[in-house]
Write an enzyme that holds these catalytic residues in place. Structure first.
Site, PDB file in Angstrom:
ATOM      1  N   HIS A 365      44.574  35.282  39.564  1.00 38.50           N
ATOM      2  CA  HIS A 365      44.886  34.953  38.176  1.00 38.50           C
ATOM      3  C   HIS A 365      45.280  33.506  37.980  1.00 38.50           C
ATOM      4  CE1 HIS A 365      44.204  39.170  37.904  1.00 38.50           C
ATOM      5  NE2 HIS A 365      43.860  38.891  36.665  1.00 38.50           N
ATOM      6  N   ARG A 472      43.270  39.083  27.761  1.00 43.39           N
ATOM      7  CA  ARG A 472      44.189  39.582  28.800  1.00 43.39           C
ATOM      8  C   ARG A 472      45.625  39.491  28.279  1.00 43.39           C
ATOM      9  NH1 ARG A 472      40.231  36.655  32.370  1.00 43.39           N
ATOM     10  NH2 ARG A 472      39.589  38.145  33.956  1.00 43.39           N
ATOM     11  N   ARG A 508      42.688  43.838  25.811  1.00 49.06           N
ATOM     12  CA  ARG A 508      42.865  44.682  26.989  1.00 49.06           C
ATOM     13  C   ARG A 508      44.376  44.915  27.127  1.00 49.06           C
ATOM     14  NH1 ARG A 508      41.722  43.342  32.601  1.00 49.06           N
ATOM     15  NH2 ARG A 508      43.018  41.521  32.467  1.00 49.06           N
ATOM     16  N   ASN A 630      35.174  41.757  38.504  1.00 50.37           N
ATOM     17  CA  ASN A 630      36.063  41.171  39.528  1.00 50.37           C
ATOM     18  C   ASN A 630      36.671  42.284  40.375  1.00 50.37           C
ATOM     19  OD1 ASN A 630      35.591  38.842  38.093  1.00 50.37           O
ATOM     20  ND2 ASN A 630      37.571  38.861  37.056  1.00 50.37           N
ATOM     21  N   ARG A 641      39.486  41.101  46.662  1.00 50.37           N
ATOM     22  CA  ARG A 641      39.004  39.957  45.891  1.00 50.37           C
ATOM     23  C   ARG A 641      39.822  38.698  46.157  1.00 50.37           C
ATOM     24  NH1 ARG A 641      40.599  41.613  39.625  1.00 50.37           N
ATOM     25  NH2 ARG A 641      40.828  39.426  39.115  1.00 50.37           N
ATOM     26  N   CYS A 678      32.532  42.006  31.591  1.00 48.21           N
ATOM     27  CA  CYS A 678      33.538  40.982  31.293  1.00 48.21           C
ATOM     28  C   CYS A 678      34.146  40.356  32.552  1.00 48.21           C
ATOM     29  CB  CYS A 678      34.631  41.527  30.387  1.00 48.21           C
ATOM     30  SG  CYS A 678      35.664  42.739  31.190  1.00 48.21           S
TER      31      CYS A 678
HETATM   32  C1  PEP Z   1      37.899  42.257  36.189  1.00 50.31           C
HETATM   33  O1  PEP Z   1      38.513  42.852  37.071  1.00 50.31           O
HETATM   34  O2  PEP Z   1      36.684  41.964  36.259  1.00 50.31           O
HETATM   35  C2  PEP Z   1      38.595  41.827  34.980  1.00 50.31           C
HETATM   36  C3  PEP Z   1      37.933  41.298  33.971  1.00 50.31           C
HETATM   37  O3  PEP Z   1      39.939  41.970  34.965  1.00 50.31           O
HETATM   38  P1  PEP Z   1      40.944  41.007  35.748  1.00 50.31           P
HETATM   39  O4  PEP Z   1      40.138  39.893  36.367  1.00 50.31           O
HETATM   40  O5  PEP Z   1      41.907  40.525  34.743  1.00 50.31           O
HETATM   41  O6  PEP Z   1      41.526  41.909  36.765  1.00 50.31           O
HETATM   42 MG    MG Z   2      40.429  43.746  36.597  1.00 51.15          MG
END
Ligand code: PEP
Ligand code: MG
Length: 754
Positions: A365, A472, A508, A630, A641, A678
């Site tokens: 993040h 977010r 979200r 993601n 990730r 997304c």
């Molecule tokens: C994702 O996981 O692709 C997503 C859009 O949410 P975040 O990256 O905020 O976990």
């Molecule tokens: Mg996510």
């Protein structure tokens, strides 16, 4: 012996004199070893420095043969020096030649020495050198001698620069030479500026205190202030709501109250160090241990300790001191070991031209916030702290993930030329801003933005995006030390809807946990936080918090349309539970006379493979689905990730991923449920091309992706591309990406990065 004649004090006084004298680095190092040998009555004192090829070079000695300087090199795993480098711990031995790690070097003439004491020279958590003393007699060095040597090593870290080996190059040249490093691009773009260090750095001039008693008093006051600030944190209105995390602050308080921590700090001051230098000495030890520890729980605790050191340094600096602050006169590049999203947001408006991070993964993040802010960012540069000093000039190349520290004229010219090309590209993107985002054969593709901050809303205008595909909401929580109130939340959501000016916004709901931990409120004890108590799981277990957010969304929308989606839904039951809570809030609001949204859409994020199959049960109970690639990619491949070494292993453009996404699109189409993407991938033209090739026609991405993706779409004949692409997926050749690139070339599709 009176305290003022103790070895530590004497050493510190003499060291201060050597540091203050005007001489070049090599001469200063020789003075230091002479001074140490004299004061500690040692027969030998030597300094070894890590060279670029990771060996340890003898660069100064008193007692060994002078012609061994710059000629003796120890391999990183060789001898006692190598052992200290590996463990980053001091080593004291009564009879060194009998130690199994001892390595005999005849050229140094060290045969007759038995007693050995060595300490690491640490910079940025890395061992950049080793300082040793030796005696002919067999003896064990006292604790205060070990402590003193460690303190001197800390001062040495400021003058010993890791560099290329050889006597022909002076330290002064090494300190100024340019260094090129390769990391990972976390946010595209180019930036040039002067280094600003995130963690407080103590300038050498602040190492020593003239009046130790007064300094100890200063330290005590700072410790008191630190305790008060932690108490204030505890007293804040957060404990009740969060339950568990209160314990975490308590644990933090416990660390701060540990008498041995305070005592060690005071010892440093009593030996002649300034309070700052004494904290810094401990901080170096914490960092060195941090880098050796693999256990995630212990790593978090050590990070807490380091955080505590930094907090105390900030308390000492007060709000006045300039060495922690920028003077704002020149563009700056922020350099940090690690950085939370909230910490990065604190810098938000302070005009950073780029960011360099030691650890981080592309979908963390902090990286997402950097992209939101549009700041070129490179991460994954292990050991960066040993190469940069505050104020160094640096070029950050977010296109290929490289960093050029103290660039030469040639590099600066190349940088300028590339900036011009980038500006031209930006102008092309701007020129197509108001053109429709559709393919050459007239197929519209909705391009939306991923956002999370108030400032992101500006991008709607600059990019011409069709709306916000992912807002977010947790970023507001991550930014503040206390929980945002209902009013705070209403304010933000209202501003977002006002800023969108009728374009759709998909909020979200709170997605906390995983790498999105609230400062001081996280429960770091989970073995696998990404698979743990997070996202909708957390929200459903904290209905008070969740419902308050729904209430805020309903109030902010008033009689406008409202679109809400739940993160990381894994089962149909979870979706229904969350939707029921939202409906309960709608009733509550209606009973109190608040307007209901003119249109309400309730969607789910597909981030776990399981939910792809749960969709069959839900049918059109769900108004839309948004795929968070993601997280989806990490769960699909069982590859964290946040860990590039595993997440990079499984490319997005692969047959399993394409087949999976094709199935999801097919399921959604069958149930007449709109589906969008997304995750960050949607912002890369080649990935977006594959998604459109699969039939996706709603993509949400970081602002920087809109221009390049639109350019790609406006050069794409989908009717021609799609069958060829689908045929490629059915083939068995391993590298799908190469096949796609071949189609791109044949069909003249435009793939340009921003
Ligand atoms: C994702 O996981 O692709 C997503 C859009 O949410 P975040 O990256 O905020 O976990
Ligand atoms: Mg996510």
């Amino acid at each position: 012996m009176p305290d003022s004649f103790s070895i530590p004090r004497l050493l510190m006084n003499r060291l201060r004199a050597v540091m203050a004298a005007d001489m070049d680095t090599d001469a200063r190092l020789m003075q230091v070893v002479r001074m140490i040998a004299g004061t500690m009555v040692a027969d030998v004192c030597s300094i070894y420095r890590r060279s670029e090829d990771d060996r340890f070079e003898l660069i100064a000695t008193e007692g060994l043969r002078l012609d061994a300087i710059h000629r003796t090199f120890m391999a990183a795993d060789e001898g006692l020096v190598g052992r200290i480098a590996r463990t980053a711990q001091p080593l004291s031995i009564q009879d060194a030649p009998r130690h199994p790690d001892f390595s005999y070097r005849p050229e140094t003439g060290e045969d007759p020495y038995h007693a050995f004491l060595g300490v690491p020279v640490l910079k940025g958590g890395r061992v950049i050198g080793v300082l040793t003393v030796q005696n002919q007699s067999e003896r064990l060095y006292e604790d205060d001698e070990i402590d003193s040597l460690q303190t001197i090593a800390m001062v040495l870290a400021e003058i010993v620069t890791p560099g290329t080996s050889g006597p022909e190059q002076s330290n002064a040249t090494r300190e100024r030479r340019s260094v090129n490093l390769k990391g990972r691009s976390l946010c595209d773009g180019l930036g040039l500026g002067r280094v600003r260090l995130h963690d407080p750095v103590i300038p050498a001039a602040k190492f020593f205190a003239t009046d130790s008693a007064a300094e100890e008093h200063r330290l005590e006051s700072a410790l008191e202030e630190l305790h008060l600030s932690i108490d204030r944190l505890l007293a804040a209105e957060i404990g009740g709501l969060w339950g568990e995390p209160r314990e975490v602050i308590e644990a933090y308080k416990l660390l701060a109250s540990d008498p041995s921590w305070a005592e060690r700090l005071k010892e440093g001051v009593r030996s002649g160090l300034s309070a700052e230098a004494s904290i810094d000495r401990l901080r170096r030890e914490h960092r060195a241990r941090f880098d050796k520890v693999k256990d995630p729980y212990l790593r978090e605790r050590l990070h807490d300790l380091e955080d505590l050191d930094n907090r105390l340094l900030r308390v000492l600096a007060g709000s006045e001191d300039s060495y922690l602050k920028s003077d704002g006169s020149e563009p700056e590049v922020l350099v940090a070991r690690r950085l939370g999203p909230a910490e990065l947001l604190d810098y938000g408006s302070s005009g950073l031209t780029a960011i360099i991070l030691e650890e981080v993964a592309t979908s963390s993040h902090a990286a997402i916030v950097a992209r939101g802010l549009g700041i070129p960012t490179v991460g994954g540069l292990d050991g960066i702290m040993t190469h940069v000093s505050r104020g160094d000039q640096v070029i950050v190349d977010g296109e290929d993930g490289s960093v050029h520290i103290r660039p030469d004229e040639g590099l600066l010219k190349a940088y300028e030329a590339r900036q011009i090309v980038r500006s031209e590209r930006q102008a092309t993107f701007l020129a197509q801003r108001d053109e429709p985002s559709e393919t050459v054969d007239g197929r519209p593709v909705q391009l939306m933005l991923n956002a999370g901050l108030g400032i992101d809303m500006e991008h709607l205008n600059t990019t011409g995006a069709d709306g916000i595909g992912l807002f977010r909401t947790e970023f507001q929580f991550l930014m503040s030390d206390t929980l945002p109130t209902l009013i705070d939340q209403i304010d933000l959501y209202r501003k977002v809807l006002d800023g969108a000016d009728g374009k759709p916004v998909h909020f979200r709901t709170l997605d906390l946990g995983g790498d999105k931990l609230l400062p001081n409120l996280n429960d770091a004890r989970e073995e696998n936080p990404a698979l743990g108590w997070r996202s909708i799981r957390f929200a459903l277990d904290r209905p008070g918090l969740f419902r308050r957010q729904m209430r805020a969304l309903i109030r902010a929308a008033s009689d406008r349309p409202l679109s809400v989606m739940f993160p990381m839904v894994t089962s149909a039951h979870e979706f229904r539970q969350a939707k029921a809570l939202l409906e309960g809030e709608l009733d509550w609001s209606a009973r109190r006379g608040f307007a209901a949204p003119s249109d309400l859409k309730v969607g789910a994020m597909l981030e776990t493979p399981a939910f792809a199959y749960a969709l069959e049960d839900l049918g059109n109970e769900v108004d839309f689905v948004s795929i968070g690639t993601n997280d989806m990619m990490q769960f699909f491949h069982a590859a964290d990730r946040m860990t590039p070494s595993v997440s990079d292993r499984y490319p997005f453009i692969s047959r399993p991923v394409m087949r999976f996404l094709d199935q999801v699109r097919e399921t959604c189409t069958r149930h007449k449920v709109p589906v969008s993407i997304c995750g960050e991938v949607a912002g890369h033209p080649i990935h977006a091309l594959c998604l459109v090739g699969l039939g996706y026609d709603r993509l949400s991405m970081p602002a920087g992706g809109i221009g390049p993706v639109k350019l790609m779409l406006r050069s794409l004949n989908l009717a021609k591309f799609q069958p060829d692409f689908k045929a490629l997926i059915d083939e068995r050749e391993p590298a799908l990406r190469n096949g796609v690139l071949e189609l791109v070339r044949q069909q003249g599709i435009e793939l340009t990065d921003s």
